[in-house]
Motif scaffolding. Structure first.
Motif, mmCIF file in Angstrom:
data_model
loop_
_atom_site.group_PDB
_atom_site.id
_atom_site.type_symbol
_atom_site.label_atom_id
_atom_site.label_comp_id
_atom_site.label_asym_id
_atom_site.label_seq_id
_atom_site.Cartn_x
_atom_site.Cartn_y
_atom_site.Cartn_z
ATOM 1 N N TRP A 42 10.123 9.771 -0.704
ATOM 2 C CA TRP A 42 9.975 8.620 -0.083
ATOM 3 C C TRP A 42 10.380 8.883 1.561
ATOM 4 C CZ3 TRP A 42 13.106 5.294 2.939
ATOM 5 C CH2 TRP A 42 12.768 4.106 2.779
ATOM 6 N N PRO A 43 9.779 8.082 2.395
ATOM 7 C CA PRO A 43 8.894 6.960 2.355
ATOM 8 C C PRO A 43 7.581 7.636 2.417
ATOM 9 C CG PRO A 43 9.631 7.127 4.597
ATOM 10 C CD PRO A 43 10.328 8.374 4.022
ATOM 11 N N CYS B 84 4.302 10.298 0.907
ATOM 12 C CA CYS B 84 3.792 10.756 -0.260
ATOM 13 C C CYS B 84 3.336 12.096 -0.371
ATOM 14 C CB CYS B 84 2.609 9.758 -0.698
ATOM 15 S SG CYS B 84 2.167 9.968 -2.496
ATOM 16 N N LEU C 229 2.934 10.625 5.594
ATOM 17 C CA LEU C 229 3.233 9.319 5.787
ATOM 18 C C LEU C 229 2.092 8.432 5.724
ATOM 19 C CD1 LEU C 229 5.911 9.321 8.670
ATOM 20 C CD2 LEU C 229 6.373 8.717 6.450
ATOM 21 N N GLU D 71 1.006 3.367 -5.544
ATOM 22 C CA GLU D 71 2.306 3.197 -4.797
ATOM 23 C C GLU D 71 2.422 3.189 -3.336
ATOM 24 O OE1 GLU D 71 6.631 3.665 -4.348
ATOM 25 O OE2 GLU D 71 5.125 3.073 -6.274
ATOM 26 N N ARG E 210 3.959 0.217 -0.693
ATOM 27 C CA ARG E 210 4.747 0.657 0.281
ATOM 28 C C ARG E 210 4.446 0.032 1.823
ATOM 29 N NH1 ARG E 210 6.868 6.921 -0.875
ATOM 30 N NH2 ARG E 210 7.638 6.418 -2.846
ATOM 31 N N TYR E 211 3.104 0.329 1.720
ATOM 32 C CA TYR E 211 2.669 -0.372 3.055
ATOM 33 C C TYR E 211 2.624 -1.873 3.222
ATOM 34 C CZ TYR E 211 0.224 4.170 3.864
ATOM 35 O OH TYR E 211 -0.119 5.762 3.854
ATOM 36 N N GLY F 96 6.259 -2.732 3.785
ATOM 37 C CA GLY F 96 6.678 -2.342 5.074
ATOM 38 C C GLY F 96 5.921 -3.321 6.272
ATOM 39 N N ALA G 70 14.564 -1.764 0.782
ATOM 40 C CA ALA G 70 14.040 -0.396 1.153
ATOM 41 C C ALA G 70 14.975 0.823 0.570
ATOM 42 C CB ALA G 70 14.048 -0.303 2.708
ATOM 43 N N GLY H 31 14.283 0.792 -2.901
ATOM 44 C CA GLY H 31 13.066 1.717 -3.239
ATOM 45 C C GLY H 31 12.971 3.203 -3.264
ATOM 46 N N MET H 32 13.760 3.467 -2.055
ATOM 47 C CA MET H 32 14.033 4.855 -2.155
ATOM 48 C C MET H 32 14.619 5.525 -3.372
ATOM 49 S SD MET H 32 16.318 7.120 0.291
ATOM 50 C CE MET H 32 17.944 6.506 -0.169
ATOM 51 N N HIS I 8 15.873 -3.627 -7.712
ATOM 52 C CA HIS I 8 14.678 -3.770 -6.817
ATOM 53 C C HIS I 8 13.593 -4.923 -7.048
ATOM 54 C CE1 HIS I 8 12.423 -2.056 -3.874
ATOM 55 N NE2 HIS I 8 10.884 -1.838 -4.477
#
Length: 345
Positions: free
Chosen positions: A38-39, A41, A45, A74, A78-79, A82, A118, A121-122, A137
């Motif tokens: 993380w963040p 994959c 990035l 996943e 995340r995108y 973000g 965030a 999530g990590m 979460h």
């Protein structure tokens, strides 16, 4: 607030609903560890390894095979998260610039919640789907959605005077909202412990109204996935206790949120809120029963999570309306006393 703020707040609210649904889809499709880091994959990035040399390097570095479909699920989540974070940051900046007109602290609180999200999530990845972190979460996502809903409701609130509502209705609103949030937490605990399929019948569980259960190990928070605090395998009785607690919570929600909706239906000024709340409640209960009887088909399971978000939003909107107060004016204000005082100065 400005028109750009209103549009951004509404867009962020809709995006939060998408992010919550995507998070459920990632979790329920067993893609929560699709990316071992993380963040990024597998060290990237942008995108996931797809070339042969990239896949070879990633597998050598992380010691596990690259599963591109799970990794993409996943990363899309995340995108989207973000993008939501950037939208909330923009809302906080806009609110801070206009702080002379209205306090920006709700937007600042929302930004702090997103920062915490965030971090969670990590930890979800680095702690290998530890149930308490996964559930936290989920609750963070629902809290983000709720705070954005409050921003939108506050901005859309009518400036005209509204008829006062009885105090008993406000108490019922608070109880209903609390019950919905607790039920979401219980649902997250079911999902993060993979306890949804332990009861395949309804309304009984394993053919019994009170099946064998182990509440102690079921609700021990500091433990790993599928294990007790001592590291032993989590028993079926513990999973049953988790599932059954969620059903009992659903009964409480039906009692409180359903009662709240029926009370709202009796008043013309709140009837629309009652109809929306009742529709969301019926939909969510139907989805929950269907998931049990059909053994958790992925679309229905994701819809159940989205339905929880909609039920929270409907309850929150109704609660917000109930707590809107009339702009009661004191006798000396109605007589124009402040203006007269200024004229004497």
């Amino acid at each position: 607030m400005t028109r750009s703020y209103r549009r951004l707040a509404l867009a962020a609210l809709l995006l939060a609903l998408v992010v919550v649904s995507l998070g459920a889809y990632v979790r329920l499709s067993d893609a929560g560890l699709g990316c071992p880091d993380w963040p990024g994959c597998y060290g990237q990035l942008v995108g996931v390894p797809d070339e042969a040399h990239e896949i070879h390097a990633a597998e050598h570095r992380f010691g596990q095979p690259v599963e591109a479909p799970k990794a993409w699920k996943e990363m899309i989540h995340r995108y989207a998260a973000g993008l939501l974070g950037l939208a909330i940051l923009a809302l906080a900046v806009l609110a801070w610039r206009q702080r002379e007109r209205r306090s920006p602290w709700l937007e600042v609180l929302l930004l702090a919640v997103v920062a915490g999200q965030a971090l969670l999530g990590m930890l979800t990845v680095t702690r290998l789907l530890k149930p308490v972190i996964v559930t936290s979460h989920l609750l963070g996502g629902m809290s983000t959605l709720a705070l954005l809903a409050v921003l939108v409701l506050r901005d859309l609130a009518s400036p005209r005077r509204l008829p006062a509502l009885p105090g008993g209705l406000r108490l019922l609103a608070v109880l209903a909202l609390g019950a919905v949030f607790i039920q979401i937490a219980l649902g997250g605990w079911v999902s993060s412990n993979y306890a949804a399929a332990i009861c395949a019948d309804f309304p009984t569980c394993q053919g019994s109204w009170w099946p064998e259960m182990d509440p102690h190990h079921a609700f021990t928070l500091d433990r790993e996935l599928g294990a007790t605090a001592s590291g032993a395998l989590l028993s079926g009785a513990a999973l049953t206790a988790i599932h059954w607690a969620h059903r009992l919570g659903a009964a409480l929600v039906v009692l409180l949120a359903g009662g709240f909706a029926l009370r709202l239906l009796t008043r013309p000024e709140t009837r629309l809120y009652g109809q929306s709340l009742l529709a969301a409640l019926v939909l969510q209960i139907a989805l929950g029963i269907a998931n049990v009887l059909l053994q958790l088909p992925l679309p229905l399971a994701v819809a159940h999570n989205t339905g929880a978000a909609l039920l929270l939003g409907a309850t929150l909107a109704a609660t917000f309306r109930v707590f809107q107060r009339s702009e009661a004016r004191l006798p000396f204000q109605a007589a124009g006393f402040p203006r007269r005082l200024q004229a004497l100065r």
